[in-house]
Motif scaffolding. Structure first.
Motif: not given
Length: 511
Positions: A14, A16, A33, A37, A43
């Motif tokens: 994950t 953040d 982001a 990904e 996320d």
């Protein structure tokens, strides 16, 4: 074209991304982001609350060096993460953005548990730097001095299904004495008009109905390829894109704001009657000390021209109080210009020293008490003006783009919220039994009360205006709500090419 985000599972890594600062940073965070990904991370905020780890496997701080106490805020946040890092040595912490560009290796010295430090010019390096830090088991610091890859070439994970940011340039050629941005973002680099329009079209094809054009100084767009009228042409070209309902931009510079841009705003239906025009000070002496290459008469002249062609334009501004050497007479000049300008709202700041800027070493730094007293007077004046301007809209009908996250008290008040065409915040009531608009839809409502910072539109409760218009933006938002993963955000979009001198053949509508 889009790629599908990874499905969360027990073994999923994950991330953040935590953003501080301006809209440019928000847009850069969407790129960060997208990169993470694409590298296989998910996320952490898209996972159900019960499935989220104590801290994400990768935490990225996209920092700002402009705001007061930015460094204290960063190191405070890093300190809060240290226990989680101790418990999970495989966790990685990265620091990017303007503070990273400015402080470089100092960050690792003050917070040795940080794994990666990267600058404003190499956000695309983040996944590789994380891999390198993991392999070498040491902090990786990479700060480039100039832009090598324009951010728009990178994958993006947008926050909104119906609204998007489009960067038309990065960097700034001005030398304002209070601002450290040019030394951190570099000289202005412009994208080709055709590439900008292609990105806007791609967003519209995905359901976006509102686009914000971004640049440190948007109205000098074209300086790199020798067309001083390029920004006005770009606005007009955006008006030719079917399905694009709203276009706005931030931020222009008064010294370079030309009549052709005002005409383009007035004559292009989807360009919003909203203008953010930074004043900074109403004193010509202070403006000179700030190296702002305009004076108060020119500034007021611009607003007069804008309102002559766009009578209902909502104009906002930035103002700095207490710049070194500012006298009582200088401050009174600021109050005079604010009275004459009739801003719908203002972002007001108390001057504070930014190391590395010329103003930081200027004589006559003002005592905090003096700055505070002037600041309070400015706030009081602007509140009166904002309230009067908003009260003048009572009884009118406005079209609102319904949005998420705009109304913090919507649950308590049973209202929905969004932005009018002039970008004013509107909280509106939905009559019992009436169609409820989705985020991304448009609704026409009657304004019943103008508060200093927003409008209330409850006319529908007593038989007044209420009409919902479903849009492609609402459709795009609704489609995401049925997806089991992704946290209601669009899938990762592949980047758009390039930066540099335009090709000889002009883009349609932007010649």
């Amino acid at each position: 074209m889009t790629t599908t985000a990874a499905n969360p599972s027990a073994g999923t890594k994950t991330y953040d991304v935590r953003t501080h600062g301006c809209q440019m940073n928000v847009h850069d965070s969407e790129r960060l982001a997208g990169l993470l990904e694409t590298a296989g991370y998910v996320d952490v905020n898209s996972l159900p609350a019960g499935e989220r780890p104590e801290a994400a496997d990768v935490v990225v701080f996209n920092t700002c060096a402009v705001r007061e106490n930015a460094d204290n805020k960063l190191y405070g946040n890093l300190g809060q993460l240290r226990p989680a890092k101790t418990r999970n040595p495989d966790m990685q912490i990265a620091v990017g953005g303007c503070m990273a560009q400015k402080d470089r290796s100092t960050i690792v010295q003050r917070a040795p548990w940080v794994d990666v430090v990267f600058g404003t010019h190499n956000i695309g390096s983040l996944p590789a730097l994380l891999d390198r830090a993991r392999h070498n088991k040491r902090a990786e610091v990479e700060i480039l001095e100039s832009l090598e890859v324009f951010p728009s070439t990178l994958p993006t994970r947008r926050d909104s299904a119906y609204a998007g940011w489009v960067s038309i340039s990065v960097g700034c050629n001005n030398t304002c004495t209070f601002c450290i941005v040019p030394s951190l973002r570099g000289k202005e680099a412009d994208r080709r008009p055709g590439d900008v329009l292609a990105e806007v079209q791609a967003l519209v094809d995905q359901g976006v109905v509102e686009v914000t054009l971004l640049g440190q100084n948007v109205n000098t767009y074209g300086v790199e390829f020798g067309d001083r009228l390029a920004f006005g042409k770009l606005l007009r070209a955006c008006g030719e894109i079917d399905g694009l309902e709203r276009v706005r931009f931030t931020s222009p510079h008064p010294a370079a704001f030309t009549d052709d841009v005002i005409a383009a705003m007035a004559e292009t239906p989807n360009v919003m009657p909203s203008l953010h025009m930074p004043l900074q000070s109403g004193s010509d002496k202070v403006l000179k000390d700030m190296r702002r290459s305009y004076r108060s008469a020119k500034f007021l002249g611009i607003l007069e021209k804008v309102r002559a062609q766009i009578p209902d334009a909502a104009i906002t501004t930035d103002i700095i109080v207490g710049f070194p050497g500012e006298t009582d007479a200088d401050f009174e000049e600021t109050l005079r210009v604010v009275r004459e300008s009739r801003f719908s709202s203002a972002f007001t700041f108390q001057y504070s020293i930014r190391p590395g800027t010329p103003a930081a070493t200027m004589p006559d730094q003002l005592p905090k008490a003096v700055v505070q007293e002037r600041y309070d007077r400015l706030i009081e004046l602007q509140e009166e003006i904002s309230w009067a301007e908003n009260r003048a809209i009572e009884g009118r009908e406005v079209e609102v783009l319904v949005a998420t996250g705009e109304g913090r008290k919507d649950t308590e008040t049973q209202r929905l919220s969004g932005r009018a065409r002039d970008n004013r915040l509107v909280h509106f009531a939905v009559p019992e039994g009436a169609e409820k608009p989705r985020p991304g839809d448009m609704v026409t409502v009657g304004v019943t009360y103008g508060a200093p910072h927003h409008l209330v539109a409850d006319a529908a409760l007593s038989g007044g205006a209420y009409a919902v218009r479903r849009t492609a933006g609402g459709d795009a938002w609704a489609a995401l709500q049925d997806q089991p993963t992704g946290g209601g955000k669009p899938a990762v979009s592949l980047g758009m090419p390039g930066v540099g001198r335009p090709a000889p053949v002009a883009a349609p509508g932007c010649s």
